[in-house]
Design a protein around this motif. Structure first.
Motif, PDB file in Angstrom:
ATOM      1  N   ASP A 220       0.958  -1.106   0.081  1.00  0.00           N
ATOM      2  CA  ASP A 220      -0.163  -0.003   0.081  1.00  0.00           C
ATOM      3  C   ASP A 220       1.027   1.271  -0.147  1.00  0.00           C
ATOM      4  O   ASP A 220       1.899   1.309   0.769  1.00  0.00           O
ATOM      5  CB  ASP A 220      -0.890   0.131   1.118  1.00  0.00           C
ATOM      6  CG  ASP A 220      -2.011  -1.047   0.996  1.00  0.00           C
ATOM      7  OD1 ASP A 220      -2.603  -1.178  -0.006  1.00  0.00           O
ATOM      8  OD2 ASP A 220      -2.456  -1.389   2.035  1.00  0.00           O
ATOM      9  N   SER A 244      -4.120  -2.263  -1.439  1.00  0.00           N
ATOM     10  CA  SER A 244      -5.587  -1.858  -1.631  1.00  0.00           C
ATOM     11  C   SER A 244      -5.766  -0.670  -2.662  1.00  0.00           C
ATOM     12  O   SER A 244      -6.832  -0.050  -2.915  1.00  0.00           O
ATOM     13  CB  SER A 244      -6.389  -1.254  -0.208  1.00  0.00           C
ATOM     14  OG  SER A 244      -5.403  -0.332   0.385  1.00  0.00           O
ATOM     15  N   ASN A 245      -4.527  -0.293  -2.865  1.00  0.00           N
ATOM     16  CA  ASN A 245      -4.881   0.806  -3.942  1.00  0.00           C
ATOM     17  C   ASN A 245      -5.172   0.717  -5.384  1.00  0.00           C
ATOM     18  O   ASN A 245      -5.185  -0.491  -5.692  1.00  0.00           O
ATOM     19  CB  ASN A 245      -3.046   1.475  -4.148  1.00  0.00           C
ATOM     20  CG  ASN A 245      -2.428   2.077  -3.090  1.00  0.00           C
ATOM     21  OD1 ASN A 245      -1.443   1.669  -2.603  1.00  0.00           O
ATOM     22  ND2 ASN A 245      -3.311   3.146  -2.603  1.00  0.00           N
TER      23      ASN A 245
END
Length: 271
Positions: A220, A244-245
């Protein structure tokens, strides 16, 4: 001091030379010291044909390698965050500590398993030739900041080729690993991107290629993106690990995360 015409010259260590050092067509083996250490204004650079580094060597001026630079396992070449290294062919098995570094056009930089490259704050690696890395997945080459909580840049210029397997890139700046227009990816596999600068991207592809990248890892990055794709670039990723990007994709480009397998199992009601 010149080694012109001497074939191979070996020095265990050089300490405080008072003249410029120069190698015309010969090979110089250096096990330690500073080249040059003098701060005299007329000593502004060193020029070598073949330079082999087997110990810890500090660079005291700008340095041009005319033919080949070999940094062996156990060897370190450090430019003390002040000077610029330009090389025409480089093999790195030990450690390299640089500020701004430029690989000359059409030449090759070979990264071997276990090599370590540290880059000073806000400095840039510029690749104008071929960057080759065929490291073991369990013993990757590491490029990282020389100081904690700082960042650096890597620019891969037009006409450059990446042939990379087994690389860890830590602490890249907001621009990410920039693959410029006209650059070529032969392979870019098993590359780990870690601890990128907040608000930036890890991989910034502008070359318009269609390519599949395998085994890459993206952790991340605060308020950032994994991949930026522009100029009709089309990338696919397989066997990846991703945080999660999201990605930044220009119209006409695409980024696809593949490799998810769905299995349908039919069970007999008696089983």
């Amino acid at each position: 001091f010149s080694t012109a015409g001497y074939g191979t010259t070996t020095a265990g260590s050089i300490t405080n030379p008072t003249v410029a050092l120069y190698s015309d067509t010969s090979t110089f083996n250096l096990g330690g010291g500073t080249i040059p250490a003098s701060t005299s204004s007329y000593i502004t650079s060193t020029s070598w044909y073949n330079l082999n580094v087997t110990g810890w060597v500090n660079l005291g001026g700008n340095c041009t390698i005319q033919n080949s630079l070999n940094i062996y396992s156990g060897g370190t070449l450090s430019d003390l965050n002040t000077y610029t290294i330009t090389s025409y062919a480089t093999a790195l098995s030990g450690s390299l500590i640089t500020g701004d570094y430029t690989l000359a056009s059409g030449k090759i930089f070979i990264l071997n398993s276990g090599a370590n490259w540290e880059v000073y704050k806000n400095k840039t690696i510029t690749i104008n030739g071929i960057l080759s890395c065929n490291a073991s997945v369990n013993n990757k080459v590491i490029i990282k900041p020389q100081e904690a909580d700082t960042y650096y840049g890597i620019n891969v210029a037009s006409g450059t080729t990446l042939d990379v397997n087994g690389l860890m890139i830590k602490g890249i700046n907001t621009s990410g690993l920039v693959l410029g227009s006209g650059s070529t990816i032969n392979k870019l596999n098993y590359v780990d991107f870690r601890q990128g600068q907040a608000g930036g991207t890890y991989l910034n592809v502008l070359n318009g290629m269609t390519k599949t990248l395998n085994g890459c890892t993206f952790d991340d990055i605060s308020s950032g993106t994994n991949v930026t794709a522009k100029n009709s670039t089309k990338l696919s990723f397989t066997n990846y690990t991703v945080g999660s990007n999201l990605d930044s994709v220009e119209a006409g480009s695409s980024v696809m995360w593949l490799g998810e397998t769905y299995v349908t199992i039919s069970l007999d009601k008696n089983e």
